[in-house]
Design a protein around this motif. Sequence first.
Motif, PDB file in Angstrom:
ATOM      1  N   LEU A 193       0.993  -1.221  -0.116  1.00  0.00           N
ATOM      2  CA  LEU A 193      -0.051   0.004   0.016  1.00  0.00           C
ATOM      3  C   LEU A 193       0.902   1.187  -0.001  1.00  0.00           C
ATOM      4  CD1 LEU A 193      -2.753   1.065   0.159  1.00  0.00           C
ATOM      5  CD2 LEU A 193      -2.592   1.086   2.828  1.00  0.00           C
ATOM      6  N   HIS A 196       2.499   1.857  -3.364  1.00  0.00           N
ATOM      7  CA  HIS A 196       1.660   2.397  -4.471  1.00  0.00           C
ATOM      8  C   HIS A 196       1.132   3.840  -3.967  1.00  0.00           C
ATOM      9  CE1 HIS A 196       0.318  -0.883  -7.078  1.00  0.00           C
ATOM     10  NE2 HIS A 196       1.023  -1.516  -6.327  1.00  0.00           N
ATOM     11  N   LYS A 197       1.020   3.863  -2.810  1.00  0.00           N
ATOM     12  CA  LYS A 197       0.370   5.639  -2.520  1.00  0.00           C
ATOM     13  C   LYS A 197       1.880   6.387  -2.925  1.00  0.00           C
ATOM     14  CE  LYS A 197      -2.550   5.186   1.317  1.00  0.00           C
ATOM     15  NZ  LYS A 197      -2.897   5.173   2.736  1.00  0.00           N
ATOM     16  N   ARG A 431      -8.047   7.729  -5.778  1.00  0.00           N
ATOM     17  CA  ARG A 431      -7.279   6.728  -5.039  1.00  0.00           C
ATOM     18  C   ARG A 431      -7.385   5.323  -5.928  1.00  0.00           C
ATOM     19  NH1 ARG A 431     -10.158   7.844   0.684  1.00  0.00           N
ATOM     20  NH2 ARG A 431      -8.974   9.427   1.304  1.00  0.00           N
ATOM     21  N   TRP A 434      -4.739   2.122  -5.441  1.00  0.00           N
ATOM     22  CA  TRP A 434      -4.078   2.073  -4.241  1.00  0.00           C
ATOM     23  C   TRP A 434      -4.683   0.859  -3.474  1.00  0.00           C
ATOM     24  CZ3 TRP A 434      -4.017   7.893  -1.983  1.00  0.00           C
ATOM     25  CH2 TRP A 434      -3.354   8.527  -2.712  1.00  0.00           C
ATOM     26  N   TYR A 435      -5.882   0.652  -3.369  1.00  0.00           N
ATOM     27  CA  TYR A 435      -6.558  -0.404  -2.673  1.00  0.00           C
ATOM     28  C   TYR A 435      -7.126  -1.530  -3.502  1.00  0.00           C
ATOM     29  CZ  TYR A 435      -6.677   3.491   0.446  1.00  0.00           C
ATOM     30  OH  TYR A 435      -6.274   4.716   1.106  1.00  0.00           O
TER      31      TYR A 435
END
Length: 464
Positions: A193, A196-197, A431, A434-435
């Motif tokens: 995570l 990716h952020k 976003r 990201w998830y």
Amino acid sequence: MNTTTGTPACAAQRIAPVIEQFLGGPPPVRIRMWDGSETGPADAPTVHVRSRRALRRLLWQPGELGLAEAYISGDIDLADDLADGLRAMRRASREQGLKAPRPGLADRVRAAGTALRLGAVGPRPPVPAARAGLRGALHSKARDRAAISHHYDLSNDFYALLLDETMAYSCGYWTSDAPDYGPADAQRDKLELICHKLGLRPGARLLDIGCGWGSLTLHAAARHGVRVTAVTLAAEQAAYVRGEVRARGLEDLVEVHRCDYRDVAGLPGFQGGYDAVSTVEMGEHVGDAEYPAFTALLHAVLRPQGRALVQQMSRGSTAPGGGAFIESYIAPDMHMRPLGETVELLEGAGLEVRDVESMREHYVLTVEAWHRTLEERWPEFVALVGEETARVWRLYLVGGALAFEERRMGVDQILSVRPGAGGSAGMPASRHGWYTEPGTVPAQRGDGAGTPADGADRDKGAGR
């Protein structure tokens, strides 16, 4: 009086009025004294006062620290599970509205008189060896080095026993409740995570300040082909990460430096700016007065449109250092601030905050996993660090899980960017990517975009 032992026959009845006086009401626990006498509600958790020395500790060191040291030394114990006992005590205290008054001189004299009648008056008991003893100016480089060493140089063997194979000593990111999903999976999902952020791609340059045992450093380099400059103050951590870099053949991608964050500007590669900077639960050690300079450093190390991710614990104005026990035995000189203050300081340094994610409930699961390991392997921990230090960590982990559970502490990931000319952030509009769905991690394509991957494709060896 028991004529055989010389022990007062009703120690609990003698001490009960003193306890009630200092608590501001009846005790929320059952108290069993060294002579077997008891007082307090019969259906409450039982606190076992094993010796007169426990009372002597409280006379010399009233309050949280005295109680903690009595537990660490074994002078006080809980007959029940420590976590269940502390939770029940806090609940009973809230329900009864207990608020300890500030004892006056007459109160202290009466307490001392009771202790004298119980034979508990005497010289100050020795301080447990695990207590930190720092010297020098607050947050000087030398004192910060000693504070970090006290906690993180306990030994690599200790942390290898406590943590999972990722050696990540920070809040995990629990994306599944499947039976085969465990702490190592949560840590790998957290690392992915973060990557990716930060938008990490092959060849990107990452500065990892407070790299710990290298979980993020090694993950970013091995899985994403990132060039990482890793920084830690702890000698044991630096040695461990260097060994892992050699073992994994990552020498061309990772540099490890043992230095103070204030010396980062002198490292090779500082000029020109990094694409990303991470600091995972390191900012708590920076100090209150020093934090504006720390956020200014985060801004300075980044190129325009470079991203910074801060994962950091938060706390209100009450006990920002965590309390007397934490400050004396676990993390001396630590300072936590409310989330809003951290965001304000990042913005004041010129960074644009783009995303804030609370992970408070995730930390409950993480700390509980560490505590389970401690209990399951208790004899090994005691053999490694001794009974007192093992009890320090039991109290620390149990108390920490409760603090996050009850919202007395929080932890957040804060993503920010150094805007480019004209204000351009170069950030995705959403976003997305990201998830992922629970139990999966994003797969990194060659262009750096993230797509959900099948859970079976998880890189089980990425963290170690």
